[in-house]
Design an enzyme around this catalytic site. Structure first.
Site: not given
Ligand code: 13P
Length: 258
Positions: A13-15, A99, A101, A171, A177, A217, A238-239
């Site tokens: 997920n590149w956000k 998600h 967010e 999640e 993050g 993470s 994510g990251g």
């Molecule tokens: P991180 O891997 O950066 O913690 O993000 C997880 C995430 O929100 C994937 O959708």
């Protein structure tokens, strides 16, 4: 329930990262890096404007593409929204729905998650539905209550066959993050709980087929431990999905199981 029946799925997920040009460069490098990695489904989730060029760049590969959001109507006066029909036509196979967010910053609620999920299914997209508790909820000992409410509302009103084909991503919000991963044990516990909930809603067969990812993470160092747990079928990353090396290492870490 036999895990061998479920193909693990690793989604990046590149956000709100990567322009279309950056996204295309990334997948051109990713293709050879994960080629020959059998037994794991790989998915990238670019921004809306990068979807079409990324799908084009991935033609002939097994890497799937997901959008990060969708609206529930097929078309109409909904300025700024993107419909499931548009995503399907663009060549998306998956779509992330609900998600944390989007829940936190954009007013997404369990009811809207459910509407989006049904619309995505109606257009032949596979939803990746996100659920997860906040830190205060975990500390208050209400994690299972929160997960039950979110899961039952998000997945309401499906056919067992539709439920079986979904991907759910657990999640925990406090792990996103933050560098703070849930322990393998905690992740397994909640994911096992989600599978039991789905069994109650849609039966053993659907619960046994549905794939449930962990997200929060995830890194090359912790993927193998997570994947070793019986109910964890992959990760929403994510990251660590933003560089080819770490994302490919996670894909490889997920593939060395069973
Ligand atoms: P991180 O891997 O950066 O913690 O993000 C997880 C995430 O929100 C994937 O959708």
């Amino acid at each position: 329930m036999l895990k061998a029946r479920r193909t693990p799925i690793i989604a990046g997920n590149w956000k709100m990262h990567k322009t279309a040009a950056e996204a295309v460069n990334f997948v051109q490098e990713l293709r050879p890096a994960v080629a020959g990695q059998n037994g794991v489904e790989v998915v990238v989730c670019p921004s809306f404007v990068a979807l079409v060029p990324v799908i084009e760049a991935l033609k002939g590969s097994n890497i799937g593409v997901a959008a990060q959001n969708v609206f529930w109507e097929k078309q109409g006066a909904y300025t700024g929204e993107v419909s499931p029909l548009m995503l399907k036509e663009a060549g998306c196979r998956y779509v992330i729905i609900g998600h944390s967010e989007r829940r936190q910053y954009f007013g997404e609620r369990d009811e809207t998650v459910n509407r989006k999920l049904k619309a995505a299914l109606a257009h032949g997209l596979t939803p990746i539905v996100c659920v997860g508790e906040q830190l205060a909820e975990r500390e208050a000992g209400v994690t299972e209550k929160v997960i039950r409410t979110q899961t039952e509302a998000a997945l309401a009103g499906l056919l067992p066959e539709q439920a079986a084909g979904l991907v759910v991503a657990y999640e925990p919000v406090w792990a996103i993050g933050t560098g703070k991963t849930a322990s393998d044990e905690d992740a397994q516990q909640v994911i096992g709980f989600i599978r039991t909930l789905v069994e109650g809603m849609y039966g053993l067969e659907a619960a046994g087929r549905m794939r449930i990812q962990y997200g929060g993470s995830v890194k090359p160092e912790n993927i193998a431990g997570l994947m070793a747990r019986p109910d964890i079928d992959g990760a929403l990353v994510g990251g660590a999905s933003l560089t080819v090396d770490s994302f490919a290492a996670i894909v490889k870490g997920a593939g060395v199981k069973i």
